[in-house]
Design a protein around this motif. Structure first.
Motif, PDB file in Angstrom:
ATOM      1  N   SER A  96       1.653   1.381  -0.894  1.00  0.00           N
ATOM      2  CA  SER A  96       0.949   2.465  -0.213  1.00  0.00           C
ATOM      3  C   SER A  96       0.769   2.045   1.238  1.00  0.00           C
ATOM      4  O   SER A  96       1.735   1.984   1.968  1.00  0.00           O
ATOM      5  N   ALA A  97      -0.447   1.702   1.668  1.00  0.00           N
ATOM      6  CA  ALA A  97      -0.614   1.363   3.080  1.00  0.00           C
ATOM      7  C   ALA A  97      -0.291  -0.099   3.390  1.00  0.00           C
ATOM      8  O   ALA A  97      -0.280  -0.509   4.553  1.00  0.00           O
ATOM      9  N   THR A  99      -2.091  -2.867   2.817  1.00  0.00           N
ATOM     10  CA  THR A  99      -3.212  -3.690   3.308  1.00  0.00           C
ATOM     11  C   THR A  99      -3.656  -4.736   2.273  1.00  0.00           C
ATOM     12  O   THR A  99      -4.652  -5.431   2.479  1.00  0.00           O
ATOM     13  N   ASP A 100      -2.925  -4.821   1.210  1.00  0.00           N
ATOM     14  CA  ASP A 100      -3.195  -5.793   0.138  1.00  0.00           C
ATOM     15  C   ASP A 100      -3.241  -7.210   0.712  1.00  0.00           C
ATOM     16  O   ASP A 100      -2.452  -7.551   1.593  1.00  0.00           O
ATOM     17  N   PRO A 105       2.144  -5.557  -2.495  1.00  0.00           N
ATOM     18  CA  PRO A 105       3.101  -4.487  -2.162  1.00  0.00           C
ATOM     19  C   PRO A 105       4.351  -4.963  -1.427  1.00  0.00           C
ATOM     20  O   PRO A 105       5.014  -4.163  -0.777  1.00  0.00           O
ATOM     21  N   MET A 114       4.785   5.109  -0.558  1.00  0.00           N
ATOM     22  CA  MET A 114       4.264   6.375  -1.102  1.00  0.00           C
ATOM     23  C   MET A 114       3.488   7.188  -0.060  1.00  0.00           C
ATOM     24  O   MET A 114       3.030   8.287  -0.360  1.00  0.00           O
ATOM     25  N   PRO A 133      -1.137   9.656  -4.608  1.00  0.00           N
ATOM     26  CA  PRO A 133      -1.576   8.281  -4.299  1.00  0.00           C
ATOM     27  C   PRO A 133      -1.457   7.862  -2.838  1.00  0.00           C
ATOM     28  O   PRO A 133      -2.154   6.955  -2.402  1.00  0.00           O
ATOM     29  N   PRO A 155     -13.135   0.584  -0.427  1.00  0.00           N
ATOM     30  CA  PRO A 155     -13.178  -0.754   0.181  1.00  0.00           C
ATOM     31  C   PRO A 155     -13.541  -0.726   1.665  1.00  0.00           C
ATOM     32  O   PRO A 155     -13.532   0.341   2.292  1.00  0.00           O
ATOM     33  N   ILE A 160      -7.907   2.188   6.813  1.00  0.00           N
ATOM     34  CA  ILE A 160      -6.465   1.911   6.819  1.00  0.00           C
ATOM     35  C   ILE A 160      -5.815   1.940   5.433  1.00  0.00           C
ATOM     36  O   ILE A 160      -4.603   1.854   5.322  1.00  0.00           O
ATOM     37  N   ASN A 161      -6.599   2.087   4.376  1.00  0.00           N
ATOM     38  CA  ASN A 161      -5.987   1.997   3.034  1.00  0.00           C
ATOM     39  C   ASN A 161      -5.824   3.377   2.406  1.00  0.00           C
ATOM     40  O   ASN A 161      -6.289   4.383   2.936  1.00  0.00           O
ATOM     41  N   THR A 162      -5.156   3.412   1.261  1.00  0.00           N
ATOM     42  CA  THR A 162      -4.969   4.680   0.535  1.00  0.00           C
ATOM     43  C   THR A 162      -5.619   4.603  -0.841  1.00  0.00           C
ATOM     44  O   THR A 162      -5.946   3.527  -1.339  1.00  0.00           O
ATOM     45  N   GLY A 164      -4.027   5.338  -3.610  1.00  0.00           N
ATOM     46  CA  GLY A 164      -3.069   4.718  -4.548  1.00  0.00           C
ATOM     47  C   GLY A 164      -3.226   3.207  -4.563  1.00  0.00           C
ATOM     48  O   GLY A 164      -3.153   2.580  -5.618  1.00  0.00           O
ATOM     49  N   GLY A 165      -3.447   2.639  -3.378  1.00  0.00           N
ATOM     50  CA  GLY A 165      -3.647   1.193  -3.292  1.00  0.00           C
ATOM     51  C   GLY A 165      -4.948   0.772  -3.961  1.00  0.00           C
ATOM     52  O   GLY A 165      -5.048  -0.300  -4.564  1.00  0.00           O
ATOM     53  N   GLY A 278       4.234   0.440 -13.752  1.00  0.00           N
ATOM     54  CA  GLY A 278       4.808   1.754 -13.498  1.00  0.00           C
ATOM     55  C   GLY A 278       4.386   2.230 -12.111  1.00  0.00           C
ATOM     56  O   GLY A 278       3.644   1.540 -11.406  1.00  0.00           O
TER      57      GLY A 278
HETATM   58  C1  LIG Z   1      -9.311  -5.435   6.851  1.00  0.00           C
HETATM   59  C2  LIG Z   1      -9.218  -5.388   5.356  1.00  0.00           C
HETATM   60  C3  LIG Z   1     -10.376  -5.226   4.612  1.00  0.00           C
HETATM   61  C4  LIG Z   1     -10.295  -5.126   3.217  1.00  0.00           C
HETATM   62  N1  LIG Z   1     -11.438  -4.922   2.486  1.00  0.00           N
HETATM   63  C5  LIG Z   1     -11.355  -4.720   1.161  1.00  0.00           C
HETATM   64  C6  LIG Z   1     -12.529  -4.440   0.383  1.00  0.00           C
HETATM   65  O1  LIG Z   1     -13.647  -4.354   0.879  1.00  0.00           O
HETATM   66  N2  LIG Z   1     -12.369  -4.257  -0.944  1.00  0.00           N
HETATM   67  C7  LIG Z   1     -11.139  -4.294  -1.542  1.00  0.00           C
HETATM   68  O2  LIG Z   1     -11.064  -4.070  -2.740  1.00  0.00           O
HETATM   69  N3  LIG Z   1     -10.030  -4.575  -0.835  1.00  0.00           N
HETATM   70  C8  LIG Z   1     -10.092  -4.772   0.483  1.00  0.00           C
HETATM   71  N4  LIG Z   1      -8.953  -5.033   1.198  1.00  0.00           N
HETATM   72  C9  LIG Z   1      -7.652  -5.080   0.514  1.00  0.00           C
HETATM   73  C10 LIG Z   1      -6.923  -3.708   0.485  1.00  0.00           C
HETATM   74  O3  LIG Z   1      -7.198  -2.993   1.661  1.00  0.00           O
HETATM   75  C11 LIG Z   1      -7.339  -2.829  -0.698  1.00  0.00           C
HETATM   76  O4  LIG Z   1      -7.031  -3.468  -1.902  1.00  0.00           O
HETATM   77  C12 LIG Z   1      -6.693  -1.441  -0.647  1.00  0.00           C
HETATM   78  O5  LIG Z   1      -7.253  -0.603  -1.611  1.00  0.00           O
HETATM   79  C13 LIG Z   1      -5.185  -1.461  -0.792  1.00  0.00           C
HETATM   80  O6  LIG Z   1      -4.731  -0.163  -0.448  1.00  0.00           O
HETATM   81  P1  LIG Z   1      -3.303   0.087   0.210  1.00  0.00           P
HETATM   82  O7  LIG Z   1      -3.145   1.546   0.342  1.00  0.00           O
HETATM   83  O8  LIG Z   1      -3.129  -0.721   1.415  1.00  0.00           O
HETATM   84  O9  LIG Z   1      -2.364  -0.445  -0.970  1.00  0.00           O
HETATM   85  P2  LIG Z   1      -1.130  -1.452  -0.910  1.00  0.00           P
HETATM   86  O10 LIG Z   1      -1.536  -2.696  -0.235  1.00  0.00           O
HETATM   87  O11 LIG Z   1       0.062  -0.775  -0.407  1.00  0.00           O
HETATM   88  O12 LIG Z   1      -0.920  -1.721  -2.471  1.00  0.00           O
HETATM   89  C14 LIG Z   1      -1.863  -2.400  -3.248  1.00  0.00           C
HETATM   90  C15 LIG Z   1      -1.269  -2.671  -4.635  1.00  0.00           C
HETATM   91  O13 LIG Z   1      -1.152  -1.452  -5.348  1.00  0.00           O
HETATM   92  C16 LIG Z   1       0.199  -1.208  -5.724  1.00  0.00           C
HETATM   93  N5  LIG Z   1       0.460   0.210  -5.516  1.00  0.00           N
HETATM   94  C17 LIG Z   1       0.336   0.912  -4.362  1.00  0.00           C
HETATM   95  N6  LIG Z   1       0.652   2.196  -4.568  1.00  0.00           N
HETATM   96  C18 LIG Z   1       1.004   2.313  -5.869  1.00  0.00           C
HETATM   97  C19 LIG Z   1       1.468   3.382  -6.690  1.00  0.00           C
HETATM   98  N7  LIG Z   1       1.625   4.616  -6.215  1.00  0.00           N
HETATM   99  N8  LIG Z   1       1.752   3.112  -7.983  1.00  0.00           N
HETATM  100  C20 LIG Z   1       1.593   1.874  -8.505  1.00  0.00           C
HETATM  101  N9  LIG Z   1       1.166   0.833  -7.781  1.00  0.00           N
HETATM  102  C21 LIG Z   1       0.874   1.045  -6.487  1.00  0.00           C
HETATM  103  C22 LIG Z   1       1.047  -2.089  -4.824  1.00  0.00           C
HETATM  104  O14 LIG Z   1       2.252  -2.476  -5.466  1.00  0.00           O
HETATM  105  C23 LIG Z   1       0.127  -3.267  -4.587  1.00  0.00           C
HETATM  106  O15 LIG Z   1       0.298  -4.200  -5.616  1.00  0.00           O
HETATM  107  C24 LIG Z   1      -9.026  -5.199   2.584  1.00  0.00           C
HETATM  108  C25 LIG Z   1      -7.873  -5.397   3.347  1.00  0.00           C
HETATM  109  C26 LIG Z   1      -7.958  -5.491   4.724  1.00  0.00           C
HETATM  110  C27 LIG Z   1      -6.695  -5.693   5.500  1.00  0.00           C
END
Ligand SMILES: Cc1cc2nc3c(=O)[nH]c(=O)nc-3n(C[C@H](O)[C@H](O)[C@H](O)COP(=O)(O)OP(=O)(O)OC[C@H]3O[C@@H](n4cnc5c(N)ncnc54)[C@H](O)[C@@H]3O)c2cc1C
Length: 580
Positions: A96-97, A99-100, A105, A114, A133, A155, A160-162, A164-165, A278
């Motif tokens: 997704s975004a 930010t993991d 990801p 996505m 998502p 979070p 910056i996150n989605t 789905g993440g 999945g």
């Molecule tokens: C500055 C910063 C602060 C943060 N603070 C927090 C916090 O307070 N709490 C917290 O929990 N996390 C935090 N995080 C971590 C992260 O931001 C979160 O876990 C966020 O929800 C991930 O969202 P994303 O859209 O970036 O997902 P991604 O990083 O793209 O993906 C996360 C995981 O989900 C899987 N995924 C994504 N989309 C799908 C889909 N459609 N189907 C199946 N799997 C999928 C990916 O394969 C990956 O394993 C932080 C990160 C940063 C950089």
């Protein structure tokens, strides 16, 4: 460069050039192109852009895909299935975004973004949100606010996150003190599983489960096998749940089947599975009411060593949220507050900047070691104020030297929330020559153990000379300890394994987890056997293989992770990766 169907010819010229460097994809990419209505990028720029998340790792994909619809994802899964035998490295990593912080990801085969097309908001009400998502949390927040509602699991990365993440990682945030991780809010998911079909996943009662299990098809087999796995190991599975408020390690097997309620809920297994079971295509999630009034008590500690004692005291007042950050973060927040101008808009930024400066002026140049943000909510301003005053008086009655300020209303407290939520972004973007290296970044124990637990963790930080920043969801006993290291330096890298080896038994002693919310990915996957024991780990592995027998989804994460593979893929370049 991005290609749509119409641009395909122009794109192919450049794309094909890049493609030839990806030898094994060459003979089969044409077929994938013919199946796919979205975009497929094989150029160097995109592959590099997608080689990072916010973790310490780097995996360069062979192609970055932007599916347009569920049919694309189904075709992709069928395509990978048909070639997996010939090309074993072929796999799908949902993203997704990006930010993991665990390497979830990133992948070295096909990374599937996505965010470009799976971004429809179907509906938002005071009780439920229905979205695809790839929708960013920053677009959801204002929609729910119109209904005086919010998600309980958002979070700190909400800008910056989605969504789905969040489901992928089983994320959590400041409101999780009451509402838990994302798994507690998810109501229904649609997922494309390994057979290349999309299924609705929703909680089932015993009768509905029996009907599913009786089906002689892929879905029936999935439900039958998961049910049997949990039934056959019921006590082991139930006892394996970490004894914490928040956990995102392992597969949530313990939350799927409950003999007492007769509910079988496979959304629990998909949530937090990091795209290893999945691809999620649709999400229904519970919204909760937003409080009418809130107020913040800021408490400043002169020494980190008092944190352990203070946490249980604060928790006895049942705050709505209880967060905090250290002096390094505070300093960066003040120094770079100007960087929030675009995000906040000029008028709001000016307001917050002036509020922050007047708070900082009171310190006369000596910032505290730790800032505690203790928030109370209520139906009236008076109710909130009473709670804050009671907390303040209790803190000052304690023998610890502490200073407090009441940031009475939501507006006054905004700059502190801004710094807390952006704390990691600030570390990642503003500390030069060092990288915010996430490996011990998400420890959690029950808050009553913090006074014993925290000094032991600090000892490890000192022993391995890890200049770490500390922020976190203190009310959940959830600490984000982020060493600032030159992670490309082998002399620094060799600290990781022994430090983790020392951490694990301490966390286990208090029934805690290595990941309250950041999940396993490449960094904690290798520690699953140590944390859960061999028998439970074997059940996690069985779970993966029930859903994904040929390992087409997101390799090298969770049960498929190995320490050697992860250490061989530590990022080589600095930079913050792709943050949208
Ligand atoms: C500055 C910063 C602060 C943060 N603070 C927090 C916090 O307070 N709490 C917290 O929990 N996390 C935090 N995080 C971590 C992260 O931001 C979160 O876990 C966020 O929800 C991930 O969202 P994303 O859209 O970036 O997902 P991604 O990083 O793209 O993906 C996360 C995981 O989900 C899987 N995924 C994504 N989309 C799908 C889909 N459609 N189907 C199946 N799997 C999928 C990916 O394969 C990956 O394993 C932080 C990160 C940063 C950089």
């Amino acid at each position: 460069m991005q290609a749509s169907g119409a641009l395909l010819v122009g794109w192919l010229d450049k794309g094909l050039m890049a493609m030839y460097s990806i030898e094994y994809m060459k003979p089969i990419l044409d077929e994938l192109l013919s199946l796919f209505s979205g975009e497929i990028h094989t150029d160097k720029m995109n592959r590099n852009l997608y080689s990072h998340d916010a973790s310490i790792y780097e995996l360069v994909p062979e192609a970055v895909l932007f599916p347009k619809n569920t049919k694309d994802i189904k075709s992709l899964v069928q395509f990978v299935n048909s070639y997996k035998h010939t090309y074993p490295a072929l796999s799908i990593t949902p993203r997704s975004a990006g930010t993991d912080m665990s390497g979830g990801p990133i992948g070295n085969s096909l990374v599937v973004d996505m965010t470009k097309y799976f971004n429809t908001i179907h509906s938002a009400s005071s009780t439920t949100l229905h979205v695809q998502p790839g929708v960013f949390m920053r677009d959801i927040d204002p929609l729910l606010l119109k209904h005086n509602a919010m998600l309980g699991c958002v979070p700190a990365s909400r800008a910056i996150n989605t969504i789905g993440g969040m489901v992928g990682n089983n994320s959590a945030g400041e409101q999780s003190l009451r509402y838990g991780n994302t798994d507690r809010s998810v109501q229904e998911l649609k997922v494309v599983f390994a057979d290349g079909n999309e299924y609705v996943v929703t909680p089932l009662n015993q009768r509905e489960l029996d009907i599913k299990i009786a089906k002689h098809d892929y879905e029936g087999e999935l439900y039958r096998k998961v049910y049997q796995l949990i039934e056959d190991n019921y006590d082991l599975v139930k006892n394996a749940r970490p004894k914490v408020n928040k956990n995102s390690m392992g597969y949530n097997l313990w939350a799927v089947w409950d003999r007492d309620t007769g509910i079988f809920d496979m959304t629990q297994l998909i949530t937090g599975s990091q795209g290893t079971l999945g691809v999620i295509t649709d999400i229904k999630i519970k919204a909760v009411p937003k409080a009418k009034h809130s107020g913040l008590l800021l408490a400043y500690l002169t020494d980190l060593k008092y944190l352990g004692e203070i946490i249980p005291l604060v928790m006895s007042h049942q705050p709505a949220t209880f967060e905090g950050f250290d002096d390094i973060t505070f300093n960066l927040g003040v120094k770079y507050f100007k960087t929030f101008q675009k995000q906040l808009g000029m008028k709001e930024w000016l307001k917050q900047q002036s509020q922050l400066l007047s708070s900082v002026a009171k310190f006369k140049g000596h910032l505290p070691s730790i800032v505690l943000m203790i928030e109370f909510e209520g139906d009236t301003y008076q109710e909130v104020n009473d709670k804050i005053l009671a907390m303040q008086s209790d803190l000052h009655g304690h023998k610890i030297h502490i200073r407090t300020e009441i940031e009475g209303n939501e507006q006054d407290s905004k700059p502190f929330w801004q710094i807390r939520r952006a704390s990691l972004t600030l570390l990642r973007q503003r500390v030069k020559d060092k990288y915010a290296s996430c490996f011990m970044d998400d420890l959690a124990v029950q808050p009553q153990f913090v006074p014993e637990f925290f000094p032991q963790i600090r000892k490890i930080i000192r022993k391995y000379k890890l200049p770490a920043t500390i922020a976190g969801h203190f009310g959940d006993g959830n600490f984000h300890i982020i060493p600032l290291m030159d992670i490309t330096d082998p002399a620094e890298q060799i600290k990781l394994e022994p430090a983790m080896r020392e951490l694990v038994p301490i966390v286990l002693k208090y029934g805690g987890t290595l990941a309250g919310e950041h999940n396993d990915g490449m960094v904690r996957g290798p520690w699953l056997p140590a944390m859960f024991g061999d028998d439970m780990y074997a059940l996690f592995k069985d779970t993966k293989e029930i859903f994904d027998p040929h390992y087409i989804f997101n390799p090298h994460k969770k049960t498929d992770a190995s320490w050697d593979f992860s250490m061989n893929h530590i990022r080589t370049k600095g930079g913050a990766g792709l943050i949208k």
